[in-house]
Write a protein that holds these residues in place. Sequence first.
Motif, PDB file in Angstrom:
ATOM      1  N   LEU A   1       0.834  -1.203   0.000  1.00 42.09           N
ATOM      2  CA  LEU A   1       0.000   0.000   0.000  1.00 42.09           C
ATOM      3  C   LEU A   1       0.865   1.247   0.000  1.00 42.09           C
ATOM      4  O   LEU A   1       0.572   2.237  -0.706  1.00 42.09           O
ATOM      5  N   ARG A   2       1.952   1.229   0.766  1.00 39.36           N
ATOM      6  CA  ARG A   2       2.848   2.378   0.822  1.00 39.36           C
ATOM      7  C   ARG A   2       3.451   2.669  -0.548  1.00 39.36           C
ATOM      8  O   ARG A   2       3.609   3.836  -0.936  1.00 39.36           O
ATOM      9  N   SER A   3       3.772   1.615  -1.288  1.00 42.05           N
ATOM     10  CA  SER A   3       4.396   1.826  -2.601  1.00 42.05           C
ATOM     11  C   SER A   3       3.448   2.544  -3.551  1.00 42.05           C
ATOM     12  O   SER A   3       3.873   3.377  -4.366  1.00 42.05           O
ATOM     13  N   LEU A   4       2.147   2.250  -3.460  1.00 43.28           N
ATOM     14  CA  LEU A   4       1.172   2.943  -4.298  1.00 43.28           C
ATOM     15  C   LEU A   4       1.090   4.422  -3.936  1.00 43.28           C
ATOM     16  O   LEU A   4       1.172   5.300  -4.792  1.00 43.28           O
ATOM     17  N   VAL A   5       0.921   4.686  -2.640  1.00 42.99           N
ATOM     18  CA  VAL A   5       0.772   6.073  -2.183  1.00 42.99           C
ATOM     19  C   VAL A   5       2.034   6.877  -2.461  1.00 42.99           C
ATOM     20  O   VAL A   5       1.966   8.043  -2.883  1.00 42.99           O
ATOM     21  N   ASP A   6       3.203   6.260  -2.260  1.00 42.53           N
ATOM     22  CA  ASP A   6       4.456   6.972  -2.487  1.00 42.53           C
ATOM     23  C   ASP A   6       4.604   7.407  -3.943  1.00 42.53           C
ATOM     24  O   ASP A   6       5.122   8.494  -4.231  1.00 42.53           O
TER      25      ASP A   6
END
Length: 298
Positions: free
Chosen positions: A168-173
């Motif tokens: 999820l963090r990779s998407l938001v980043d």
Amino acid sequence: MDVIYRYDPFAPIVARQIPDADAAISELVQGNDRFKSIVDRMQQHTLGESTGEPMILPMSPMTWGLPLFPGAVPTQAPFAAVLGCSDARVPTEAVFDQTFNNLFVLRIAGNVLGSECLGSLHYALRNLKESLKLVVVLGHAKCGAVTAAVDTNLSPDAYANIACTFPLRSLVDQIQIAVRGATHALETYLGSPITDKAAFRSTLVAVTSYVNAAVSALELQRELDLYDKEGPRVVFGVYEFESLRVQSSPEFRPEEPRLRSAPRNAKELADYAFEVVTEVMSLDNRDLESGSLMASQS
């Protein structure tokens, strides 16, 4: 209201003709207009404004990309690849009124460009290059992934809920580039302290949806140029729920390209972000009450 799909087995079969990127763009824009027309007529009927005339849609197996006889398997021959968001409210083929074998579709939350998406696109370029004329990045308004990225930027303490989940963090980043670009353009436009935080957040989400599509298109065009300088053109647009249109600017103008070519560099991207901010603020100035974000301008 009757929506009738009509097949005439004796009508001449006309093969799809998409010779180049311009023809592909025209087909997608016309398809989006057909989709809007169908939904508009359905809504009119619901509100009691329909003329009562049936809507007849001609079809044939070949134009629908279907086999002409039982057991046949059509050759894969899409004329466009589309990188879109996973949002269930924005089904790619429906939005462009396209059928089987017309589009090579990749969907991921926030329409961001990851290695798996690139791998799929490289496959398409290598194996479907005879038919593939265009690559489209399709964003949409009110995107949940974009909203999450904006919120983590405005309230970094909320990032803790995302930080522990790497996927999820990779998407938001990946969307943060668009958030920062949209924030800079919005702050440049305002030129004064922001007093209405809620209106600023809402406006930033609206602007970032467009800028995010442009960022993915820029990255994708650069990547494809490394692979093949003579590859298909990359364009982008955003689906607006209220208008049902795919458009490249918040304020719809018939003369403006509905699908815009990818920015070629950082300056073009920054100029586009400021253009989007200007249009969004112009719409807000007409439509919002006096307590809107416009009240914060000097």
